[in-house]
Design a protein around this motif. Structure first.
Motif, mmCIF file in Angstrom:
data_model
loop_
_atom_site.group_PDB
_atom_site.id
_atom_site.type_symbol
_atom_site.label_atom_id
_atom_site.label_comp_id
_atom_site.label_asym_id
_atom_site.label_seq_id
_atom_site.Cartn_x
_atom_site.Cartn_y
_atom_site.Cartn_z
ATOM 1 N N GLY A 128 18.257 10.275 -8.245
ATOM 2 C CA GLY A 128 18.051 11.165 -9.335
ATOM 3 C C GLY A 128 18.642 10.215 -10.473
ATOM 4 N N GLU A 129 19.411 9.284 -10.463
ATOM 5 C CA GLU A 129 19.879 8.471 -11.802
ATOM 6 C C GLU A 129 18.726 7.517 -12.057
ATOM 7 O OE1 GLU A 129 22.797 5.791 -9.706
ATOM 8 O OE2 GLU A 129 24.521 7.520 -9.835
ATOM 9 N N GLU A 130 17.946 7.244 -11.224
ATOM 10 C CA GLU A 130 16.621 6.598 -11.741
ATOM 11 C C GLU A 130 15.781 7.575 -12.554
ATOM 12 O OE1 GLU A 130 16.218 3.495 -11.724
ATOM 13 O OE2 GLU A 130 17.834 2.821 -10.649
ATOM 14 N N ALA A 131 15.527 8.709 -11.708
ATOM 15 C CA ALA A 131 14.726 9.703 -12.316
ATOM 16 C C ALA A 131 15.359 10.058 -13.827
ATOM 17 C CB ALA A 131 14.685 10.872 -11.366
ATOM 18 N N GLU A 139 9.646 8.235 -19.968
ATOM 19 C CA GLU A 139 8.541 7.345 -19.042
ATOM 20 C C GLU A 139 8.097 8.221 -17.993
ATOM 21 O OE1 GLU A 139 10.845 4.070 -17.993
ATOM 22 O OE2 GLU A 139 10.783 3.101 -19.694
ATOM 23 N N VAL A 140 6.802 8.957 -18.414
ATOM 24 C CA VAL A 140 6.431 10.107 -17.606
ATOM 25 C C VAL A 140 5.989 9.555 -16.120
ATOM 26 C CG1 VAL A 140 4.895 11.791 -17.271
ATOM 27 C CG2 VAL A 140 5.710 11.523 -19.760
ATOM 28 N N THR A 141 5.083 8.458 -16.082
ATOM 29 C CA THR A 141 4.613 7.897 -14.965
ATOM 30 C C THR A 141 5.768 7.716 -13.905
ATOM 31 O OG1 THR A 141 2.771 7.122 -16.064
ATOM 32 C CG2 THR A 141 3.084 6.382 -13.773
ATOM 33 N N VAL A 142 6.804 6.843 -14.570
ATOM 34 C CA VAL A 142 7.768 6.406 -13.699
ATOM 35 C C VAL A 142 8.598 7.494 -13.421
ATOM 36 C CG1 VAL A 142 10.191 5.222 -13.688
ATOM 37 C CG2 VAL A 142 8.200 4.020 -14.855
ATOM 38 N N GLY A 145 7.369 9.508 -10.176
ATOM 39 C CA GLY A 145 7.557 8.837 -8.717
ATOM 40 C C GLY A 145 9.079 9.128 -8.365
ATOM 41 N N TYR A 146 9.790 8.901 -9.283
ATOM 42 C CA TYR A 146 11.108 9.118 -8.707
ATOM 43 C C TYR A 146 11.593 10.722 -8.612
ATOM 44 C CZ TYR A 146 12.584 4.357 -9.675
ATOM 45 O OH TYR A 146 12.993 2.943 -9.323
ATOM 46 N N ASP A 147 10.974 11.400 -9.385
ATOM 47 C CA ASP A 147 11.211 12.737 -9.195
ATOM 48 C C ASP A 147 10.516 13.449 -7.843
ATOM 49 O OD1 ASP A 147 11.653 15.469 -10.742
ATOM 50 O OD2 ASP A 147 9.835 15.768 -9.806
ATOM 51 N N LEU A 148 9.641 12.931 -7.424
ATOM 52 C CA LEU A 148 8.771 13.540 -6.402
ATOM 53 C C LEU A 148 9.836 12.964 -5.211
ATOM 54 C CD1 LEU A 148 5.133 12.872 -7.068
ATOM 55 C CD2 LEU A 148 6.183 15.140 -6.531
ATOM 56 N N ARG A 149 10.274 11.448 -5.280
ATOM 57 C CA ARG A 149 10.992 11.104 -4.018
ATOM 58 C C ARG A 149 12.495 11.931 -4.061
ATOM 59 N NH1 ARG A 149 10.949 4.679 -4.526
ATOM 60 N NH2 ARG A 149 12.107 4.703 -2.348
ATOM 61 N N PHE A 150 12.929 12.209 -5.147
ATOM 62 C CA PHE A 150 14.425 12.755 -5.300
ATOM 63 C C PHE A 150 14.111 14.210 -4.538
ATOM 64 C CE2 PHE A 150 16.761 16.193 -7.377
ATOM 65 C CZ PHE A 150 17.938 15.557 -7.217
ATOM 66 N N ARG A 195 18.575 16.626 -14.986
ATOM 67 C CA ARG A 195 19.644 17.208 -14.684
ATOM 68 C C ARG A 195 19.667 16.917 -12.958
ATOM 69 N NH1 ARG A 195 21.211 22.938 -16.573
ATOM 70 N NH2 ARG A 195 23.296 22.453 -15.904
ATOM 71 N N HIS A 196 18.946 15.922 -12.693
ATOM 72 C CA HIS A 196 18.971 15.691 -11.056
ATOM 73 C C HIS A 196 20.313 15.208 -10.420
ATOM 74 C CE1 HIS A 196 15.150 14.583 -12.575
ATOM 75 N NE2 HIS A 196 14.571 14.890 -11.602
ATOM 76 N N THR A 197 21.208 14.466 -11.075
ATOM 77 C CA THR A 197 22.718 14.186 -10.594
ATOM 78 C C THR A 197 23.475 15.144 -10.790
ATOM 79 O OG1 THR A 197 23.028 13.210 -12.842
ATOM 80 C CG2 THR A 197 22.071 11.762 -11.016
ATOM 81 N N GLU A 198 23.350 16.111 -11.774
ATOM 82 C CA GLU A 198 24.195 17.469 -11.654
ATOM 83 C C GLU A 198 24.042 18.235 -10.453
ATOM 84 O OE1 GLU A 198 24.458 19.276 -15.486
ATOM 85 O OE2 GLU A 198 23.325 17.908 -16.357
#
Length: 256
Positions: A128-131, A139-142, A145-150, A195-198
């Motif tokens: 989530g921190e990376e997302a 950076e939409v492309t990056v 990737g992180y959002d899907l994995r999260f 707000r992934h980490t929240e």
């Protein structure tokens, strides 16, 4: 090494490699909705035989990313705003059931004091921190990737692979629809949810009310934002930033 655009093929089987690379091209917006291609074109571009390419394209068709045409080959599926709303509804119904399990003792392995859960959520939080960083940088492309994995890793905490796979497939389809509109923005910063980490922190603390509130606001914001993006794409007026139902987040807010 076979390549498609800027995506190197590196995974376990050729069929899966091709499917993964094509999926990445669609998610990156380099393969546009409605774009057509044949098995031979992809096979020639990869330098491989037609069989694994055909199998990969059939797999992606089964996932809803491509449409097969008997006479013209394949084309990237075109999702509509109504499709997106339906995806949001399906996701909301599933996550509501997950919260019901959390709050009514239906998932004892998900208690906040469960050591394995705490370790799992710590790993999810790092994702989530990376997302979050990618969202804030626009950076939409990056981010994709992180959002899907999260979200996939977060859903896997429930220990039900069918649930995890369903939600992951749904999220891929949502990103396929959204990315075409985000790519048209001169600067996506300020429109990307971070707000992934929240969310992970709330779940780690066993605060399901806060976690649910974050997801409810996320759903409302996603729907409102996509309306603005599609309106702008149709030339009907400028995009107006939708009001959030939750107090304004410290970060930007992202789709899907």
């Amino acid at each position: 090494m076979p390549r498609l655009g800027n995506v190197a093929v590196t995974r376990s089987t050729l069929r899966q490699q091709i499917a993964d690379a094509l999926r990445d091209e669609v998610l990156a917006g380099r393969l546009q909705p409605g774009q057509e291609f044949t098995v031979k074109e992809i096979a020639d571009q990869y330098g491989v035989s037609a069989t694994p390419v055909r199998e990969a394209l059939v797999d992606l068709s089964a996932q809803g990313l491509l449409d097969a045409d008997q006479h013209r080959g394949f084309r990237v599926h075109e999702y509509s705003a109504d499709d997106f709303r339906g995806m949001i509804e399906a996701r909301s119904l599933v996550t509501e059931g997950m919260f019901h399990a959390l709050t009514h003792g239906g998932a004892p392995h998900l208690r906040p004091d469960e050591p394995r859960l705490a370790a799992h959520l710590a790993g999810v939080r790092r994702r989530g921190e990376e997302a979050r960083r990618a969202a804030l940088a626009g950076e939409v492309t990056v981010l994709i990737g992180y959002d899907l994995r999260f979200w996939r890793e977060l859903a896997s905490a429930f220990g039900n692979p069918y649930l995890t796979d369903f939600l992951h497939r749904l999220r891929v389809q949502m990103w396929v629809y959204v990315v075409q509109h985000l790519r048209q923005l001169p600067d996506p910063r300020g429109r990307l949810w971070a707000r992934h980490t929240e969310l992970v922190d709330a779940l780690t603390e066993g605060d399901t009310d806060t976690a649910r509130a974050i997801l409810d606001a996320y759903t409302a914001y996603s729907l409102s934002l996509v309306e603005g993006l599609t309106t702008d794409a149709a030339g009907k007026g400028p995009v107006r930033r939708p009001a959030q139902e939750d107090p304004p987040a410290r970060d930007a807010d992202t789709l899907p």
